[in-house]
Enzyme design. Sequence first.
Site, PDB file in Angstrom:
ATOM      1  N   ASP A  60      25.137  37.569  34.795  1.00  0.00           N
ATOM      2  CA  ASP A  60      25.406  38.144  36.123  1.00  0.00           C
ATOM      3  C   ASP A  60      26.436  39.276  36.120  1.00  0.00           C
ATOM      4  O   ASP A  60      26.477  40.089  37.028  1.00  0.00           O
ATOM      5  CB  ASP A  60      25.858  37.053  37.105  1.00  0.00           C
ATOM      6  CG  ASP A  60      27.087  36.294  36.621  1.00  0.00           C
ATOM      7  OD1 ASP A  60      27.612  36.626  35.533  1.00  0.00           O
ATOM      8  OD2 ASP A  60      27.523  35.363  37.321  1.00  0.00           O
ATOM      9  N   SER A  96      46.114  34.964  31.280  1.00  0.00           N
ATOM     10  CA  SER A  96      44.831  34.269  31.298  1.00  0.00           C
ATOM     11  C   SER A  96      44.708  33.378  30.063  1.00  0.00           C
ATOM     12  O   SER A  96      45.566  33.377  29.193  1.00  0.00           O
ATOM     13  CB  SER A  96      43.699  35.285  31.305  1.00  0.00           C
ATOM     14  OG  SER A  96      43.551  35.827  30.026  1.00  0.00           O
TER      15      SER A  96
HETATM   16 FE1  F3S Z   1      30.883  37.576  39.994  1.00  0.00          FE
HETATM   17 FE2  F3S Z   1      32.677  38.419  41.680  1.00  0.00          FE
HETATM   18 FE3  F3S Z   1      31.967  35.977  41.676  1.00  0.00          FE
HETATM   19  S1  F3S Z   1      32.551  38.936  39.551  1.00  0.00           S
HETATM   20  S2  F3S Z   1      31.379  35.499  39.625  1.00  0.00           S
HETATM   21  S3  F3S Z   1      30.685  37.656  42.163  1.00  0.00           S
HETATM   22  S4  F3S Z   1      34.004  36.760  41.837  1.00  0.00           S
END
Ligand code: F3S
Length: 754
Positions: free
Chosen positions: A95, A642
């Site tokens: 994604d 992180s």
């Molecule tokens: Fe993707 Fe933004 Fe959520 S980068 S995982 S949509 S916080």
Amino acid sequence: MAFDIDMIKKVYATMAERVDKARELTGKPLTLSEKILYSHLWEGKPTEAFTRGKDYVDFAPDRIACQDATAQMALLQFMQAGKPKVAVPTTVHCDHLIQAKQGAAPDLKRANETSNEVFDFLGSVSNKYGIGFWKPGAGIIHQVVLENYAFPGGMMIGTDSHTVNAGGLGMVAIGVGGADAVDVMAGMAWELKFPKLIGVKLTGSLNGWTSAKDVILKVAGILTVKGGTGAIIEYFGEGAKNLSCTGKGTICNMGAEVGATTSTFGYDDSMERYLRSTDRADVADAANEVREYLTGDDEVYANPEQYFDEVIEINLDELRPHLNGPFTPDLATPVGQLGEKAKENGWPLKVDWGLIGSCTNSSYEDLTRAASIAKQAVDKKIKAKSDFGINPGSEQIRFTADRDGILKIFEDLDATIFTNACGPCIGQWDRSDLKGEEKNTIVHSFNRNFSKRADGNPNTHAFVGSPEMVAAIAISGRLDFNPMTDTLLNEDGEEVKLDEPRGIELPPEGFAVEDAGYVEPLVDGTGVNVSVSPDSERLQLLTPFEPIGSEIKGAKLLIKAFGKCTTDHISMAGPWLRYRGHLDNISNNMLIGAVNAFGKKTNFVKNQLTGEFGGVPDVARDYKAKGVYSVVVGDHNYGEGSSREHAAMEPRHLGVAAVIVKSFARIHETNLKKQGMLGLTFASENDYDLIQEDDTFNFLDLNEFAPDKPLTLEIVHADGSKDVIKLNHTYNNSQIAWYNEGSALNLIKKENAS
Ligand code: F3S
């Protein structure tokens, strides 16, 4: 296809016994968070009560989810463990690597061309090791998890900070670094400091323009970006029950913005409705049988001050819609008050873009509420003044919204429908309307709005709001527009007002999808060949690290880091993200952000073997090539930030044998240990001042490396003078075994083989 009902039933089967035991051991009623934590102990049934905010505890999560950017190194490492399959159900979601530019079809095509190597790698590793694979375009990790895998009372970890989204379905879901995920994939325990607990009591119910997003925007304003650190936020009360399941997901999602470990809600009818609607009636039935264990005890919610470390109360009847920003998600302003603030601060009032979607806000309810506003613009002949972009959270959501005519409403407003992916939320947005770094304003329904986050432009002022508020503001084109009181001029020159949004919680005809984009792994993947081209820039198979051993003599100082040295200083992000799957290439960013105590410059250190100065990675590579170990020295809280494992793997790869600091951020210290190197602290902090630019180090008693026994270091200065100092460490016996084997993964592999 997706969830594992047998695994869920197994969790529920032991829950009562474990929770009852925990109640007995702690001598008090339990919150939901405690019930989930105590029923997921690595040891099984609890044998002791833990102190919140203090004790480190081993847990056994039920699931793991990884996104495509972080999964690369996690899976490369897992391949080193020598296991035929992952030990717990795991999924990979593509994604992050899809850029938003022209719209879904051309954007996805381009991503498949530019990142096909990475996607192919992730797909074949998933197939080989029993990992569920969600192809590019299938959706955003957290939306897909909510739709398919999250279940009440479960515990999951994920290699992304918004893993916490699954709290909307009553989970304890926590974002972790790749190294932690690899441990669990390889069958090891996962360690976490037993969290503190913040209770948020919700009363009343949402009405008018106010949405679930406004609950978390309000909480963010109260707690600020650090207020939730080390804590689980647990929501309860009548107001919580009145929220939809996906609304709960939105609230939990943005718990990451206040630094919370995670957020969660007790199981209720909204979750049951969502489970049934997403084809998981059997999970709902199983959850109903243990319902009392899937929420906090009555006494806890009746007297929350006694049982939580902090309690916040919000009355949803009185809550007003907010817009948070710019540049930080905790700068909360009620809609209607933003105009004045913007004028005072010089924020552009004209809004260029309204973006709807992301893992935070792309549920059916979100899209229908925003569409109800968009439709009014069309019906009332108002021309939208800003551009619209929509990122559906999953193919299931997109397909259903398309079937039900929701996307058509946005298209009638000339909105661009982007791929079901992160896109502008993670800087993957190629904006054509700006030429350079012009000052401009955008509104979006995402979660983060830090500088450069959406489009790389430091002068883009991004404000976070609910999807319906984003729609209204984008239609008006002005940041100071208040749809509750203001009117807009339509094409006929009439003053018109937008009615309150109307949403539908779940699709009346059910969710539908033709190809969800899921690839089930082979039952036996041993024959699958994972190929990585040796010429690849982006991927590199790992070779096991050789043990450093007990003879570290003549090691050279690489850098004495001055002041703050976070994981970002050690392994920068930005353009380097491209090399996350290629250890040698990404190592060229090692410590380039750290300030050298000698000369106070970054990426400029002395090569003691040549007398010349150079970049940190280059000098380290030269030492390594000549068979000389190097040492990094640092200040307090070294490695904070992180849990990025690259910050430990890079020094290990470039021949650093030891990192010696005043104090460590704990996760980074553990990551160094996992990579089989020395992470040590000065027994006397002032010894930091003894370190000179031309120092050479000899470890005198590493052959007696043992728990609780300080090590002795001889520092040889350029003039031949010497200092002998003590170094503390926190290695236990198994961590010393990691060191002796070269890394934790080497040890796992060895144990597997025997
Ligand atoms: Fe993707 Fe933004 Fe959520 S980068 S995982 S949509 S916080």
